[in-house]
Design an enzyme around this catalytic site. Sequence first.
Site, mmCIF file in Angstrom:
data_model
loop_
_atom_site.group_PDB
_atom_site.id
_atom_site.type_symbol
_atom_site.label_atom_id
_atom_site.label_comp_id
_atom_site.label_asym_id
_atom_site.label_seq_id
_atom_site.Cartn_x
_atom_site.Cartn_y
_atom_site.Cartn_z
ATOM 1 N N CYS A 18 -30.564 -59.090 65.201
ATOM 2 C CA CYS A 18 -30.164 -59.145 63.683
ATOM 3 C C CYS A 18 -30.114 -60.444 63.240
ATOM 4 O O CYS A 18 -29.614 -61.647 64.160
ATOM 5 C CB CYS A 18 -28.096 -58.354 63.447
ATOM 6 S SG CYS A 18 -27.308 -59.380 65.017
ATOM 7 N N CYS A 21 -27.722 -63.074 65.514
ATOM 8 C CA CYS A 21 -28.658 -63.126 66.641
ATOM 9 C C CYS A 21 -29.584 -64.596 66.591
ATOM 10 O O CYS A 21 -29.390 -65.672 67.430
ATOM 11 C CB CYS A 21 -29.650 -62.377 66.888
ATOM 12 S SG CYS A 21 -28.896 -60.108 67.964
ATOM 13 N N ASP A 414 -52.851 -82.643 35.623
ATOM 14 C CA ASP A 414 -53.798 -84.141 35.815
ATOM 15 C C ASP A 414 -54.985 -83.885 34.857
ATOM 16 O O ASP A 414 -54.966 -82.450 34.773
ATOM 17 C CB ASP A 414 -53.635 -83.894 37.047
ATOM 18 C CG ASP A 414 -55.225 -85.869 37.451
ATOM 19 O OD1 ASP A 414 -54.507 -86.860 36.686
ATOM 20 O OD2 ASP A 414 -56.001 -85.046 38.225
ATOM 21 N N ASP A 614 -55.266 -83.064 41.502
ATOM 22 C CA ASP A 614 -55.881 -82.818 42.756
ATOM 23 C C ASP A 614 -56.406 -84.184 43.421
ATOM 24 O O ASP A 614 -57.451 -84.718 44.603
ATOM 25 C CB ASP A 614 -57.012 -82.178 42.126
ATOM 26 C CG ASP A 614 -58.128 -83.451 41.843
ATOM 27 O OD1 ASP A 614 -57.391 -84.123 41.124
ATOM 28 O OD2 ASP A 614 -59.328 -82.698 41.675
ATOM 29 N N ASP A 618 -52.462 -88.524 42.342
ATOM 30 C CA ASP A 618 -51.247 -88.095 42.087
ATOM 31 C C ASP A 618 -50.454 -87.185 42.919
ATOM 32 O O ASP A 618 -49.325 -86.801 43.048
ATOM 33 C CB ASP A 618 -52.217 -86.186 42.072
ATOM 34 C CG ASP A 618 -53.267 -86.761 40.852
ATOM 35 O OD1 ASP A 618 -52.920 -86.863 39.427
ATOM 36 O OD2 ASP A 618 -54.285 -85.728 40.652
#
Length: 724
Positions: A18, A21, A414, A614, A618
């Site tokens: 649970c 724990c 971009d 990419d 960036d």
Amino acid sequence: MDSNATLTLQLPIEGMTCASCVTRVEKALSRVPGVQSVSVNLATEQATVVRQKSSGPTADLIAAVEGAGYTAHEIASAEPPATHGWQVVIAAALSAPLVLPMLGDAFGRHWMLPGWLQLLLATPVQFWLGGRFYVAGWKSVRAGSGSMDVLVALGTSAAYGLSVWQLWHDASAMPTLYFESSAVVITLVRFGKWLEARAKRQTTEALRALQALRPDTARVRRHGREESVPMASVQVGDEVVLRPGERAPVDGVVLEGTSHMDESLLTGESLPVTKGPGSRITGGAINAEGLLVVRTTAVGAETALARIVRLVESAQARKAPIQQLVDRVSAVFVPAVVIAALVTFVSWWAWNGDISTALLHAVAVLVIACPCALGLATPAAIMAGTGTAAKHGILIQDALALETMHAVTVIAFDKTGTLTQGKPTLVDARSSTLNRDDLLARAAALQSGSEHPLARAVLDAVPQAPPAQQVQAVAGRGVKGVFNGEALALGSGPWMRELGVDISPLMNAATALQSQGRTVSWLARTDAPPQLLGLLAFGDPIKPEAAAAITALKAHGVRPVLVSGDNRGSAQAVADQLGITDVHAEVLPGDKAGVIAALRNGLPHGAKVAMVGDGVNDAPALAAADVGIAMSTGTDVAMATAGITLMRGDLSLVIAALSISQRTTAKIRQNLFWAFVYNVVGIPLAAFGYLSPVVAGAAMALSSVSVISNALLLKRWKPEGRNA
């Protein structure tokens, strides 16, 4: 060794049941010297520990877990642990005769078993099949905290003990016994945990499917002949032969042959991809019809598939921010439930003087309040969501990105390689002092060896250019070097002005080209006095799906923004074609993060900004955004910085990422709602005597199963516009 260097360890944890724990294991591991952070996931049953490399062996972490009452291992097994369904069957077989009299009473039948036979049936259920609750509960108490095991052990022991007392001290022919309550509760809890374990396996199906893509052997061409070798012996540079129908065992580049590759499990793209000499191959993809010879570029842990598996594992192991609320609640939950049960017992005993009735109602409170569902609500949804997203080509690297994405109202894009195809071509070259060949020769010399898209376009036009000397890239501006004794610079207009170069002779031509969406680079000699040599114009086609993706984002209430380092004319031309009205052009890499911050400041509270890019330039903006989204077709730096990576350069996946985030977040909220409702409604009902321990046990088991089943509905999610 650097004393500040850290390493991340994954420790499988056994015995957690649970949310309480989870809290206890995290506290135990956090106290180990050198540990910097700990995150324990109940759904994966793993602890992710970040600690200093110089802080000691893993054994001290394992000892800390064992001291808290659980078991830890250094290396996870490939398969989830066995669920012991046979024990559930035995428990059900022993408990069924105890329940039959209850069913018979509904039909006017009296099938009550003799007390000694009830004791005989209930005892193995209580102490053999239910023994795990005593062991785990004792460890929990010894560690100074509570857990589901404590609640079950206390509740069932009370019902069993009261029954034994009644059996030996009640002289009547039919003493009031509650063996069926203790036995059925244990059976239902074990059954619920068995169903829960089976459901957990389904939440990790996507990850196991990715892991299964790795072949054990490869066919390598060495010394003119082919041989099948274990993957461990394959090295970078080896030539791997890939026959029709085989999975690629390595990442590489095609040397010989043409074929089609099925990359659907890696990228989500259902259509086969054409491969020929020079094409990149990703390990795990299936070769269709042709024989390919592939030069190995990455093996083992360095392959794209291995990185994907690690990132998905990492995302599933991390906690979403909303889980912090659950952890705070669970830390005090079990002690509060024990107090509620004691209050229930005392209140009923004081009210009617019947200790048996008081004890049964207290047992019902203990049983129904087990916080299993609370601990599973968030991680189960995160696992299902990240696994389903990976199946469709969306690699979510952390739970924070998954939870945050649904609140995004502005997405900055971009331009080059993101909205456009990222493969520009040289469309014009002009000079007032040089002929075209001399101009291009100088430009190609500066770009020799560069992998920048514009550099590749120049080199494609002049493939035999000799390299320049002292070449140096200037971030956000261009490149400079020496060629045939001339100091040259190739880059942006603002940089030319910084260098003192007069670009006015070709400014009209540049303006006309930029108005057509062309990117213009200037070539100048920087010796004193600086002199303009010419300009190069590049065209980069817009991605076919870009316009539809931007339109769809607007329909979702998301405002698209273009943030580009290119000139105003080029950026505006792309924006006009796509219907983007907010354009930031000629932005240096270091300034893109500032643009993201400005966009965020203009949003209402709770709204988020995402950045899609990419390239290396960036990376600052991807890190600054609330959610960074990188294209896998871009650079490793961009992917390492972003929280989400799109495994295809397909902008429609941005909408899909938004969709899966919304669906997953909705499932988390639904799960938490139901988990809290079970307890908020169930505990008072049990305390006021409206629920028997048997019904409470069934409700508790149902709560965990329903939470995971709800999370598994995410497996049915598909990106918009896709049927498969």
